[in-house]
Enzyme design. Sequence first.
Site, short mmCIF file in Angstrom:
data_model
loop_
_atom_site.label_atom_id
_atom_site.label_comp_id
_atom_site.label_asym_id
_atom_site.label_seq_id
_atom_site.Cartn_x
_atom_site.Cartn_y
_atom_site.Cartn_z
N SER A 18 0.75 -1.09 -0.09
CA SER A 18 0.05 0.00 0.05
C SER A 18 1.00 1.30 -0.02
O SER A 18 1.83 1.32 0.74
CB SER A 18 -0.87 -0.18 1.14
OG SER A 18 -1.79 -1.18 1.42
N ASP A 37 4.53 -3.55 -16.16
CA ASP A 37 3.35 -3.31 -15.66
C ASP A 37 2.87 -1.58 -16.07
O ASP A 37 2.39 -0.89 -15.38
CB ASP A 37 3.06 -3.56 -14.08
CG ASP A 37 1.71 -3.32 -13.83
OD1 ASP A 37 0.74 -3.53 -14.45
OD2 ASP A 37 1.68 -3.51 -12.34
N LYS A 57 5.91 3.39 0.21
CA LYS A 57 5.44 2.04 -0.12
C LYS A 57 5.29 1.21 0.98
O LYS A 57 6.85 0.63 1.17
CB LYS A 57 5.86 1.60 -1.64
CG LYS A 57 5.14 0.52 -2.07
CD LYS A 57 5.89 0.33 -3.40
CE LYS A 57 5.22 -1.04 -3.98
NZ LYS A 57 5.69 -1.23 -5.59
#
EC number: 2.7.11.10
Length: 716
Positions: free
Chosen positions: A22, A135, A38
């Site tokens: 998160s 990604d 993070k």
Amino acid sequence: MQSTANYLWHTDDLLGQGATASVYKARNKKSGELVAVKVFNTTSYLRPREVQVREFEVLRKLNHQNIIKLFAVEETGGSRQKVLVMEYCSSGSLLSVLESPENAFGLPEDEFLVVLRCVVAGMNHLRENGIVHRDIKPGNIMRLVGEEGQSIYKLTDFGAARELDDDEKFVSVYGTEEYLHPDMYERAVLRKPQQKAFGVTVDLWSIGVTLYHAATGSLPFIPFGGPRRNKEIMYRITTEKPAGAIAGAQRRENGPLEWSYTLPITCQLSLGLQSQLVPILANILEVEQAKCWGFDQFFAETSDILQRVVIHVFSLSQAVLHHVYIHAHNTIAIFQEAVHKQTSVAPQHQEYLFEGHLCVLEPSISAQHIAHTTASSPLTLFSTAIPKGLAFRDPALDVPKFVPKVDLQADYNTAKGVLGAGYQALRLARVLLDGQELMLRGLHWVMEVLQATCRRTLEVVRTSLLYLSSSLGTERSSSVAGTPEIQELKVAAELRSRLRTLAEVLSRCSQNITETQESLSSLSQELVKSRDQVHEDRSIQQIQCCLDKMNFIYKQFKKSRMRPGLGYNEEQIHKLDKMNFSHLAKRLLQVFQEECVQKYQASLVVHGKRMRVVHETRKHLRLVGCSVAACNTEAQGVQESLSKILEELSHQLLQDRAKGAQASPPPTAPYPSPTPKDLLLHMQELCEGMKLLASDLLDNNRIIERLNRVPAAPDV
């Protein structure tokens, strides 16, 4: 509250969440500087050790303005969870930008170019360091606002990144399904066993989907029901896509697949930029890795776009604004060919005005000599095209409808869709109004050029008339012309009669030009009135007012959807808000149709009529100019002939005078007649006058020829 040795954050300040970590907004304990942390969860520690540390190692290796900066790697006090301390981007991600209703149909052209520049630069840095991201998606491209208010986009989330050379392959699967290369999608989403290995080009596919999303506001591949509901069709669309297609969709359940080879008409990018971008998308959205471009070609082609300059060209006849992308070192000939591709106006028929002045563009010189243009101050192109105006899709066609019952999520989604269509209507309304202004301003400049042509031609005509009148009006010349016994004087009289006829023709030309000036003045007054009406138009303000009120309700819906339910009173207010929102949307679209579209279409009709008047006026002025030139040419010839006759008469009189001096004087006549001496002097004066007049007429002819070569106004 949670903290590390140097940073502090609250769990309510969540910026994003994934499967293994998160991200929170945090502060430096000493300086108060905002950062993003993070924090990895327990699931992340189930991964192999080398995978856990890969993100740290990748970020430490990178240092680029378009890649998120890693400041430190720390641990939380109690659980000793790993924490990445990174650069904080206060403006969210590219996904949050695209999720805003203002960008429901894609980013504006300038902002899209910023995204393209930043993504290309960041990806280039990754490839220089031998790293594949795996990604790439709008949610992993963060936005930061620079000191001068400009957007700066940065690649982030390197949890799936790894080092990989161009010729290396990998077999592990990462990424977000809508942006996954079809081969990876087959194994990761459809769970089909296959032994394919993947190369660095999988990032190119993700970049292609991301750029399409940024340009249009939607994904390129959409099965009926959406990508997440119909995964098999999603896979079919991506794998069966024909070469050159950049998008595919299934419009109805079990319906056929439809392919698109261009960006949608709702896209905000100009046709000039689209023509550069579409081939790139077609070649990186290629399923077969052997056919897909490599990064070297991708970087070369995108850099080519980013190094170009844009020249704004408003086609006055077509009433369309074009963005022409060329290199600064290109020649005018290349620029004209680019204009030809967009407008179908051949280079030899292209004539330009800029800010009211004629632009004579030499094909061989550099395009750097073209003035700096903007969308509000473009080059104005003349052509023989038929007015067609801007092509656009009616925003009303993209307006969803509310469901009758109260459904907070559905109501929010509907309000978002309606608001997006409303912002599209606002943009189109501005473009249509700007188009009317450019039409009227361009015509005004054309009127000025035509008036200037009239004045110059009229000056030439009057000068020619002055010289001819001066030559024909002398009394002494008439006395010579009345001597019938000399044959040469009879011919001279006939030539002088022809000069009088030519003078009459020039007088009619003068009157004709004066009438044309009056007609142009009348048309110019019409243009002034029309421009005043455009400036007084308040449709933009009315649409903006509706949008402001709709936006307020939309924000209420956005808050409400996060709640489990509404009380009775709140539900009644929600229903009223839905009614008001629908009423405002209807009013907005009504203003757009009746105040914007209808006025624009009416202006196109009037513009077409005015352009025909301009064409006829220009043609008429050219004919008049040719008549004036022909008269001057003929008058010049007559003057030369007359001058030659007068020289011969002068020579004859000299000979007669010499003979008369040797003979006895003649008897006195009852009425005195011109003596040979008087005739000789007069002939010499006429001869000199004729030479001067012929010279002046020749000069006037040169002026007329120059006027006929100058582009005075467009053909239609």
